[in-house]
Design an enzyme around this catalytic site. Structure first.
Site, PDB file in Angstrom:
ATOM      1  N   ARG A   1      -4.611 -10.820  -2.532  1.00  0.00           N
ATOM      2  CA  ARG A   1      -4.531 -10.118  -3.836  1.00  0.00           C
ATOM      3  C   ARG A   1      -3.090  -9.885  -4.271  1.00  0.00           C
ATOM      4  NH1 ARG A   1      -8.732  -7.425  -1.368  1.00  0.00           N
ATOM      5  NH2 ARG A   1      -7.258  -6.086  -0.282  1.00  0.00           N
TER       6      ARG A   1
ATOM      7  N   CYS B   1      -2.585  11.117  10.546  1.00  0.00           N
ATOM      8  CA  CYS B   1      -1.599  12.037   9.962  1.00  0.00           C
ATOM      9  C   CYS B   1      -1.893  13.506  10.279  1.00  0.00           C
ATOM     10  CB  CYS B   1      -1.532  11.835   8.454  1.00  0.00           C
ATOM     11  SG  CYS B   1      -3.140  11.639   7.682  1.00  0.00           S
TER      12      CYS B   1
ATOM     13  N   SER C   1      -3.164  11.193  -1.290  1.00  0.00           N
ATOM     14  CA  SER C   1      -2.387  10.000  -0.916  1.00  0.00           C
ATOM     15  C   SER C   1      -2.795   9.488   0.468  1.00  0.00           C
ATOM     16  CB  SER C   1      -0.882  10.281  -0.964  1.00  0.00           C
ATOM     17  OG  SER C   1      -0.566  11.368  -0.122  1.00  0.00           O
TER      18      SER C   1
ATOM     19  N   ASN D   1       2.259  13.790   4.511  1.00  0.00           N
ATOM     20  CA  ASN D   1       1.325  12.932   5.255  1.00  0.00           C
ATOM     21  C   ASN D   1       1.746  11.476   5.282  1.00  0.00           C
ATOM     22  OD1 ASN D   1       0.513  13.528   2.408  1.00  0.00           O
ATOM     23  ND2 ASN D   1      -0.873  11.811   2.753  1.00  0.00           N
TER      24      ASN D   1
ATOM     25  N   HIS E   1      -0.168  17.269   3.580  1.00  0.00           N
ATOM     26  CA  HIS E   1      -1.368  17.860   4.192  1.00  0.00           C
ATOM     27  C   HIS E   1      -1.014  19.265   4.712  1.00  0.00           C
ATOM     28  CE1 HIS E   1      -3.333  14.117   3.803  1.00  0.00           C
ATOM     29  NE2 HIS E   1      -3.520  13.773   5.061  1.00  0.00           N
TER      30      HIS E   1
ATOM     31  N   GLN F   1      -6.210  18.374   2.812  1.00  0.00           N
ATOM     32  CA  GLN F   1      -5.509  17.094   2.813  1.00  0.00           C
ATOM     33  C   GLN F   1      -5.298  16.513   1.413  1.00  0.00           C
ATOM     34  OE1 GLN F   1      -7.677  15.951   6.991  1.00  0.00           O
ATOM     35  NE2 GLN F   1      -6.756  14.235   5.930  1.00  0.00           N
TER      36      GLN F   1
ATOM     37  N   GLY G   1       0.808  -1.220   0.000  1.00  0.00           N
ATOM     38  CA  GLY G   1       0.000   0.000   0.000  1.00  0.00           C
ATOM     39  C   GLY G   1       0.840   1.268   0.000  1.00  0.00           C
ATOM     40  N   ALA G   2       0.154   2.406  -0.032  1.00  0.00           N
ATOM     41  CA  ALA G   2       0.841   3.701  -0.071  1.00  0.00           C
ATOM     42  C   ALA G   2       1.684   3.903   1.187  1.00  0.00           C
ATOM     43  CB  ALA G   2      -0.188   4.828  -0.208  1.00  0.00           C
TER      44      ALA G   2
ATOM     45  N   ARG H   1      -6.238   3.323  18.807  1.00  0.00           N
ATOM     46  CA  ARG H   1      -5.684   4.624  19.236  1.00  0.00           C
ATOM     47  C   ARG H   1      -6.279   5.156  20.526  1.00  0.00           C
ATOM     48  NH1 ARG H   1      -6.065   7.313  13.369  1.00  0.00           N
ATOM     49  NH2 ARG H   1      -4.272   6.263  12.428  1.00  0.00           N
TER      50      ARG H   1
HETATM   51  P1  NAP Z   1      -3.677   1.322   0.408  1.00  0.00           P
HETATM   52  O1  NAP Z   1      -2.711   2.029  -0.450  1.00  0.00           O
HETATM   53  O2  NAP Z   1      -5.040   1.068  -0.090  1.00  0.00           O
HETATM   54  O3  NAP Z   1      -3.002  -0.078   0.859  1.00  0.00           O
HETATM   55  C1  NAP Z   1      -3.689  -1.001   1.658  1.00  0.00           C
HETATM   56  C2  NAP Z   1      -2.725  -2.105   2.077  1.00  0.00           C
HETATM   57  O4  NAP Z   1      -3.389  -2.969   2.994  1.00  0.00           O
HETATM   58  C3  NAP Z   1      -2.285  -2.976   0.902  1.00  0.00           C
HETATM   59  O5  NAP Z   1      -0.982  -3.427   1.128  1.00  0.00           O
HETATM   60  C4  NAP Z   1      -3.268  -4.130   0.978  1.00  0.00           C
HETATM   61  O6  NAP Z   1      -2.794  -5.311   0.392  1.00  0.00           O
HETATM   62  C5  NAP Z   1      -3.350  -4.302   2.477  1.00  0.00           C
HETATM   63  N1  NAP Z   1      -4.540  -5.055   2.847  1.00  0.00           N
HETATM   64  C6  NAP Z   1      -5.815  -4.749   2.548  1.00  0.00           C
HETATM   65  N2  NAP Z   1      -6.637  -5.706   3.029  1.00  0.00           N
HETATM   66  C7  NAP Z   1      -5.864  -6.615   3.647  1.00  0.00           C
HETATM   67  C8  NAP Z   1      -6.110  -7.822   4.333  1.00  0.00           C
HETATM   68  N3  NAP Z   1      -7.340  -8.300   4.492  1.00  0.00           N
HETATM   69  N4  NAP Z   1      -5.065  -8.501   4.842  1.00  0.00           N
HETATM   70  C9  NAP Z   1      -3.813  -8.047   4.697  1.00  0.00           C
HETATM   71  N5  NAP Z   1      -3.499  -6.894   4.046  1.00  0.00           N
HETATM   72  C10 NAP Z   1      -4.518  -6.194   3.538  1.00  0.00           C
HETATM   73  O7  NAP Z   1      -3.875   2.088   1.777  1.00  0.00           O
HETATM   74  P2  NAP Z   1      -2.822   2.983   2.611  1.00  0.00           P
HETATM   75  O8  NAP Z   1      -2.990   4.390   2.237  1.00  0.00           O
HETATM   76  O9  NAP Z   1      -1.464   2.387   2.545  1.00  0.00           O
HETATM   77  O10 NAP Z   1      -3.435   2.851   4.056  1.00  0.00           O
HETATM   78  C11 NAP Z   1      -3.530   1.622   4.721  1.00  0.00           C
HETATM   79  C12 NAP Z   1      -4.032   1.857   6.116  1.00  0.00           C
HETATM   80  O11 NAP Z   1      -3.056   2.621   6.842  1.00  0.00           O
HETATM   81  C13 NAP Z   1      -5.324   2.688   6.185  1.00  0.00           C
HETATM   82  O12 NAP Z   1      -6.460   1.888   6.082  1.00  0.00           O
HETATM   83  C14 NAP Z   1      -5.198   3.344   7.530  1.00  0.00           C
HETATM   84  O13 NAP Z   1      -5.713   2.511   8.530  1.00  0.00           O
HETATM   85  C15 NAP Z   1      -3.701   3.512   7.704  1.00  0.00           C
HETATM   86  N6  NAP Z   1      -3.305   4.900   7.386  1.00  0.00           N
HETATM   87  C16 NAP Z   1      -2.949   5.693   8.395  1.00  0.00           C
HETATM   88  C17 NAP Z   1      -2.613   6.990   8.165  1.00  0.00           C
HETATM   89  C18 NAP Z   1      -2.339   7.882   9.294  1.00  0.00           C
HETATM   90  O14 NAP Z   1      -2.954   8.899   9.331  1.00  0.00           O
HETATM   91  N7  NAP Z   1      -1.428   7.557  10.184  1.00  0.00           N
HETATM   92  C19 NAP Z   1      -2.612   7.508   6.879  1.00  0.00           C
HETATM   93  C20 NAP Z   1      -2.977   6.682   5.842  1.00  0.00           C
HETATM   94  C21 NAP Z   1      -3.322   5.367   6.110  1.00  0.00           C
HETATM   95  P3  NAP Z   1      -3.227  -5.736  -1.092  1.00  0.00           P
HETATM   96  O15 NAP Z   1      -2.187  -5.144  -2.006  1.00  0.00           O
HETATM   97  O16 NAP Z   1      -3.143  -7.213  -1.035  1.00  0.00           O
HETATM   98  O17 NAP Z   1      -4.591  -5.212  -1.360  1.00  0.00           O
HETATM   99  O1  3JN Z   2      -7.392  10.580   4.605  1.00  0.00           O
HETATM  100  C1  3JN Z   2      -6.307  10.898   5.092  1.00  0.00           C
HETATM  101  O2  3JN Z   2      -5.661  11.857   4.675  1.00  0.00           O
HETATM  102  C2  3JN Z   2      -5.751  10.120   6.210  1.00  0.00           C
HETATM  103  C3  3JN Z   2      -6.416   8.814   6.330  1.00  0.00           C
HETATM  104  C4  3JN Z   2      -6.200   7.983   7.306  1.00  0.00           C
HETATM  105  C5  3JN Z   2      -6.954   6.747   7.414  1.00  0.00           C
HETATM  106  C6  3JN Z   2      -7.537   6.175   6.281  1.00  0.00           C
HETATM  107  C7  3JN Z   2      -8.296   5.036   6.403  1.00  0.00           C
HETATM  108  C8  3JN Z   2      -8.502   4.454   7.625  1.00  0.00           C
HETATM  109  C9  3JN Z   2      -7.110   6.137   8.651  1.00  0.00           C
HETATM  110  C10 3JN Z   2      -6.404   6.676   9.846  1.00  0.00           C
HETATM  111  O3  3JN Z   2      -5.250   6.332  10.007  1.00  0.00           O
HETATM  112  O4  3JN Z   2      -6.964   7.440  10.627  1.00  0.00           O
HETATM  113  C11 3JN Z   2      -7.914   5.012   8.753  1.00  0.00           C
HETATM  114  C12 3JN Z   2      -8.192   4.377  10.058  1.00  0.00           C
HETATM  115  O5  3JN Z   2      -9.119   4.810  10.726  1.00  0.00           O
HETATM  116  O6  3JN Z   2      -7.491   3.436  10.407  1.00  0.00           O
END
Ligand code: NAP
Ligand code: 3JN
Length: 351
Positions: free
Chosen positions: A43, A132, A162, A326, A252, A159, A16-17, A103
């Site tokens: 996947r 973030c 990404s 972010n 952001h 925001q 993922g990102a 959290r």
């Molecule tokens: P993304 O680009 O959509 O990537 C999602 C990742 O999760 C991919 O590696 C995906 O694997 C994996 N995944 C999805 N379903 C899964 C499952 N059932 N089992 C194992 N792996 C699975 O999303 P992202 O932006 O990286 O964000 C991922 C998560 O990080 C968010 O949902 C959020 O909770 C957290 N996040 C936190 C912040 C923050 O503010 N600190 C910011 C952004 C995101 P596949 O390639 O196999 O689909």
């Molecule tokens: O949208 C953004 O800029 C930050 C997104 C964070 C996010 C996206 C999906 C699920 C989160 C998060 O870290 O707060 C979640 C989550 O609730 O885990």
């Protein structure tokens, strides 16, 4: 950091990102990775990723995949963390979780290393990485709270896409190309995957990030409000947030208004404080049009602050503009810094 000791690190959501940025950050900071395990859903199982010039195959995230793991960096969504984080802890790993799953749990420290590193000492296996938008705001507010006290915070965010993952980035690019070709853009990701309606982000601004709650605020806004109080350890702090998505790929930005406990705090006093703050870079000189912008903060580690000025009506009110990458300080970098701080504080068990 003990140079001899290395750690078995697992990255959950490695495709993922955030996961990809985790890998880049671990490599760039020469984190002492002894063994690396990359996990995703079915996947992406079998896909290859390069780390330190070596090729790793992505595996399916299962409880057994955490055998022997010391540090598990989770960013695969809250449901995956809820299902697997405790399985990882059961097998001896320390989990640093990037989702909102834990959290607000009382026994889970919510940590920005420059702000509240001591909270790590109480960990029970899971440490939460804040949202973030929260991270960059509290990094700028903490020195102000310490010196002048804080009564109230009102934030509006701008925001980047990404933050909503790789699909949102692709969608923005496709929509932008469609609009420039005179076509009608289609939308299926933003503002929130789980909601009924979707709107184009290209050439637009969407005042919804995540789902609406019963009180009229979105979940993103409530995360900012509740997490800020927890990290700054002040339940009586008054916090309000409006979160808006813009067609920016990375970075952001936030307009933050705050009121101090102390009266007559000058803008220059806040500037001086933030000039010396850990993890913060002051970029504040209107005369030479110096202020932070997302395009310039992308790829950088710090939180950038500018446009610091007194409110014209409220004596103890001050405005500032806060920008950070972010995916770095807002997610991957903060998680890796938590792991580094754990090692520095002697909180990682050696095997
Ligand atoms: P993304 O680009 O959509 O990537 C999602 C990742 O999760 C991919 O590696 C995906 O694997 C994996 N995944 C999805 N379903 C899964 C499952 N059932 N089992 C194992 N792996 C699975 O999303 P992202 O932006 O990286 O964000 C991922 C998560 O990080 C968010 O949902 C959020 O909770 C957290 N996040 C936190 C912040 C923050 O503010 N600190 C910011 C952004 C995101 P596949 O390639 O196999 O689909
Ligand atoms: O949208 C953004 O800029 C930050 C997104 C964070 C996010 C996206 C999906 C699920 C989160 C998060 O870290 O707060 C979640 C989550 O609730 O885990």
């Amino acid at each position: 950091m003990n140079e001899q000791q290395t750690y078995h690190v697992a990255v959950v959501g490695a495709t993922g990102a955030v996961g990809q940025t985790m890998l880049e950050t671990l490599e760039k900071r020469q984190f002492p990775v002894g063994k690396l395990t990359l996990l995703s859903s079915e996947r992406s199982a079998g896909k290859k990723r390069i780390y330190n010039n070596e090729t790793y195959e992505v595996q399916v995230a299962t409880p057994e995949a955490f055998e022997g793991v010391d540090i598990a960096l989770f960013s695969a969504g809250g449901s995956v963390s809820k299902k697997l984080a405790k399985e990882a802890v059961k097998r001896g790993a320390v989990v640093i979780d990037n989702t909102s799953a834990f959290r607000m749990d009382q026994d889970v420290p919510l940590v920005v290393p420059e702000v509240n590193p001591d909270a790590l000492k109480d960990h029970q296996g899971i440490i939460a990485n804040p949202n973030c938008s929260t991270i960059q705001m509290v990094a700028a507010l903490k020195p102000i709270q310490e010196k002048f006290g804080l009564k109230r915070v009102i934030v509006s965010t701008y925001q980047a896409v990404s933050g909503a993952g790789t699909e949102a980035i692709e969608e923005m690019k496709e929509q932008s190309a469609a609009v420039l070709e005179g076509k009608t853009p289609s939308a299926s990701v933003l503002p929130a995957g789980g909601d009924k309606r979707h709107f184009p982000i290209a050439f637009n601004a969407i005042p919804q990030i995540d789902l609406f709650q019963d009180n009229g605020y979105t979940f993103e806004e409530m995360k900012m409000i509740n997490e800020t109080k927890k990290i700054l350890q002040d339940e009586s702090l008054s916090v309000a947030a409006t979160c808006v998505r813009l067609p920016i790929e990375s970075g952001h930005a936030e307009s933050v208004y705050f009121e101090t406990e102390a009266d007559r705090v000058g803008a220059s006093e806040v500037q001086n404080l933030l000039r010396d703050a850990d993890g913060v870079t002051l970029q504040d000189d209107p005369a030479s049009q110096e202020y932070p912008m997302p395009a310039m903060a992308a790829g950088k580690n710090d939180v950038f602050v500018g446009r610091i000025r007194k409110d014209l009506n409220v004596d103890n009110g001050i405005h500032m503009w806060v920008v950070a990458d972010n995916l770095l300080k807002g997610a991957a970098l903060n998680s890796v810094q938590i792991a580094e701080k754990m090692i520095e504080l002697g909180l990682m068990k050696s095997k």
